[in-house]
Design a protein around this motif. Structure first.
Motif, short mmCIF file in Angstrom:
data_model
loop_
_atom_site.label_atom_id
_atom_site.label_comp_id
_atom_site.label_asym_id
_atom_site.label_seq_id
_atom_site.Cartn_x
_atom_site.Cartn_y
_atom_site.Cartn_z
N GLY A 93 55.89 19.56 129.03
CA GLY A 93 56.20 20.90 128.55
C GLY A 93 56.69 21.85 129.63
N SER A 94 56.83 21.34 130.87
CA SER A 94 57.26 22.21 131.97
C SER A 94 58.75 22.51 131.93
CB SER A 94 56.90 21.57 133.32
OG SER A 94 57.55 20.32 133.48
N GLY A 95 59.52 21.70 131.16
CA GLY A 95 60.95 21.94 131.03
C GLY A 95 61.84 20.95 131.74
N LYS A 96 61.26 19.93 132.38
CA LYS A 96 62.08 19.03 133.20
C LYS A 96 63.06 18.20 132.37
CE LYS A 96 58.34 15.60 133.60
NZ LYS A 96 57.42 16.29 132.65
N SER A 97 62.63 17.66 131.25
CA SER A 97 63.55 16.87 130.42
C SER A 97 64.58 17.76 129.74
CB SER A 97 62.77 16.07 129.37
OG SER A 97 62.06 15.02 129.98
N THR A 98 64.18 18.97 129.38
CA THR A 98 65.13 19.92 128.80
C THR A 98 66.22 20.26 129.81
OG1 THR A 98 63.43 20.91 127.38
CG2 THR A 98 65.40 22.23 127.81
N LEU A 99 65.82 20.46 131.07
CA LEU A 99 66.80 20.77 132.10
C LEU A 99 67.76 19.61 132.30
CD1 LEU A 99 67.85 22.67 134.29
CD2 LEU A 99 66.17 21.68 135.87
N LEU A 100 67.25 18.39 132.30
CA LEU A 100 68.12 17.22 132.48
C LEU A 100 69.13 17.11 131.35
CD1 LEU A 100 67.34 13.72 133.78
CD2 LEU A 100 68.33 13.92 131.51
N THR A 101 68.68 17.27 130.11
CA THR A 101 69.60 17.12 128.99
C THR A 101 70.65 18.22 128.95
OG1 THR A 101 68.03 18.25 127.51
CG2 THR A 101 67.95 15.85 127.57
N ILE A 102 70.28 19.41 129.39
CA ILE A 102 71.26 20.51 129.46
C ILE A 102 72.27 20.22 130.57
CG2 ILE A 102 71.55 22.93 130.12
CD1 ILE A 102 68.98 23.53 128.57
N ALA A 103 71.78 19.79 131.73
CA ALA A 103 72.68 19.46 132.84
C ALA A 103 73.66 18.36 132.44
CB ALA A 103 71.86 19.03 134.06
N ALA A 104 73.19 17.42 131.63
CA ALA A 104 74.02 16.29 131.22
C ALA A 104 74.94 16.62 130.05
CB ALA A 104 73.12 15.11 130.85
N GLY A 105 74.87 17.84 129.56
CA GLY A 105 75.73 18.23 128.45
C GLY A 105 75.28 17.69 127.10
N LEU A 106 74.02 17.28 127.00
CA LEU A 106 73.50 16.74 125.76
C LEU A 106 73.01 17.84 124.82
CD1 LEU A 106 71.57 13.66 127.22
CD2 LEU A 106 73.77 13.64 126.01
N GLN A 107 72.77 19.02 125.37
CA GLN A 107 72.47 20.20 124.58
C GLN A 107 72.90 21.42 125.39
OE1 GLN A 107 68.42 21.56 123.93
NE2 GLN A 107 67.63 20.12 125.46
N PRO A 108 73.25 22.53 124.73
CA PRO A 108 73.73 23.70 125.47
C PRO A 108 72.59 24.54 126.02
CG PRO A 108 73.77 24.14 123.12
CD PRO A 108 73.35 22.71 123.26
N ALA A 109 72.86 25.24 127.09
CA ALA A 109 71.92 26.24 127.61
C ALA A 109 72.07 27.52 126.79
CB ALA A 109 72.21 26.53 129.08
N SER A 110 71.00 28.28 126.71
CA SER A 110 71.08 29.58 126.03
C SER A 110 71.81 30.60 126.89
CB SER A 110 69.67 30.09 125.70
OG SER A 110 68.99 29.19 124.86
N ASP A 111 71.71 30.42 128.20
CA ASP A 111 72.38 31.31 129.14
C ASP A 111 72.48 30.60 130.49
OD1 ASP A 111 73.66 33.54 130.09
OD2 ASP A 111 71.84 34.75 130.35
N GLY A 112 73.39 31.05 131.32
CA GLY A 112 73.55 30.46 132.65
C GLY A 112 74.78 29.58 132.77
N LYS A 113 74.99 29.04 133.96
CA LYS A 113 76.17 28.23 134.25
C LYS A 113 75.75 26.87 134.81
CE LYS A 113 78.88 32.37 135.44
NZ LYS A 113 77.75 33.34 135.32
N ILE A 114 76.55 25.86 134.48
CA ILE A 114 76.37 24.51 135.02
C ILE A 114 77.70 24.09 135.60
CG2 ILE A 114 75.69 22.14 134.51
CD1 ILE A 114 74.37 23.44 131.92
N TRP A 115 77.79 24.13 136.91
CA TRP A 115 79.07 23.89 137.59
C TRP A 115 79.19 22.43 138.00
CZ3 TRP A 115 82.51 27.59 137.21
CH2 TRP A 115 82.08 28.93 137.12
N PHE A 116 80.31 21.81 137.60
CA PHE A 116 80.63 20.44 138.01
C PHE A 116 82.14 20.35 138.19
CE2 PHE A 116 81.90 16.07 136.68
CZ PHE A 116 81.39 15.40 137.77
N GLU A 117 82.53 19.97 139.39
CA GLU A 117 83.96 19.85 139.74
C GLU A 117 84.72 21.14 139.38
OE1 GLU A 117 85.43 16.19 138.02
OE2 GLU A 117 84.69 15.05 139.75
N GLY A 118 84.10 22.27 139.70
CA GLY A 118 84.76 23.56 139.52
C GLY A 118 84.79 24.08 138.10
#
Length: 224
Positions: free
Chosen positions: A43-68
């Protein structure tokens, strides 16, 4: 060099009228040739962070930068193409297709990732990767005849066959015993270094942290 940056990422889930903020503004940079491990209580958010970083679900706010590019602003087709061509995935279970041989599992992945290799080139890549994961002697085997450790090695081969830039590993050793867990983590560590991959690992097993270059602790939706 940082190739993947998570910038003030937030995630809120809504259940009826109740909103739960799971990620509260996470900042994290991932480097080439390094394993970054995310640890924390359930419940700390680690798997949620991974799936958002991987583009498997969207973030509610913020940016995920990859190759510009900010992945969080992309449409589904753009994200799909990046996941297919630039990202690799390893999960707790191998999820191999039961009616395909080891070799055919990798051929399918090359076709899905749109590498546009000719069959002869595909065969060469498959042979090379199976040697890397020490499964070349089992290329004609079906999943039902493989051990748990062998299945996970095939899953790793499938994850890197298209030469991804980023590897996402979500509890890759959770279904394995201690010896096979160490074997799999040694393999992920070696491939991360040899292929200069950026690896993001989620694990609850503290023994696996010895194979990481950095350990990031998550608690209540934040990193430390």
């Amino acid at each position: 060099m940082s190739v993947f940056t998570i910038d003030e990422v937030k995630k809120t889930f809504t259940n009826g009228e109740v909103a739960e903020e799971v990620l509260k503004g996470v900042n994290l940079s991932l480097k080439e040739g390094e394993i970054t491990a995310l640890v924390g209580a359930s419940g700390s958010g680690k798997s949620t962070l991974l799936t958002i970083a991987a583009g498997l679900q969207p973030a509610s706010d913020g940016k995920i930068w990859f190759e510009g590019q900010n992945i969080n602003l992309m449409n589904q087709e753009q994200i799909r193409k990046i996941r297919a061509s630039k990202f690799g995935f390893i999960f707790q279970f191998a999820h191999l297709v039961p009616f395909l041989t080891v070799e055919e599992q990798l051929t399918l992945m090359l076709d899905v990732s749109e590498t546009k290799l000719k069959r002869q080139e595909q065969q060469r890549e498959i042979d090379n990767v199976l040697k890397l994961v020490e499964m070349d002697h089992r290329k004609n085997a079906y999943p039902s005849s493989l051990s748990g450790g062998e299945k996970q090695r095939v899953a790793i081969a499938r994850a890197i066959i298209h030469k991804p830039k980023v590897l996402f590993a979500d509890e890759p050793t959770a279904s394995l015993d201690s010896k096979r867990s160490k074997d799999v983590m040694q393999l992920i560590q070696r491939l991360t270094k040899t292929l200069n991959i950026t690896t993001l690992l989620v694990t609850h097993d503290e023994e696996m942290l010895a194979y990481a270059d950095r350990v990031i602790k998550m608690s209540d939706g934040l990193v430390s």
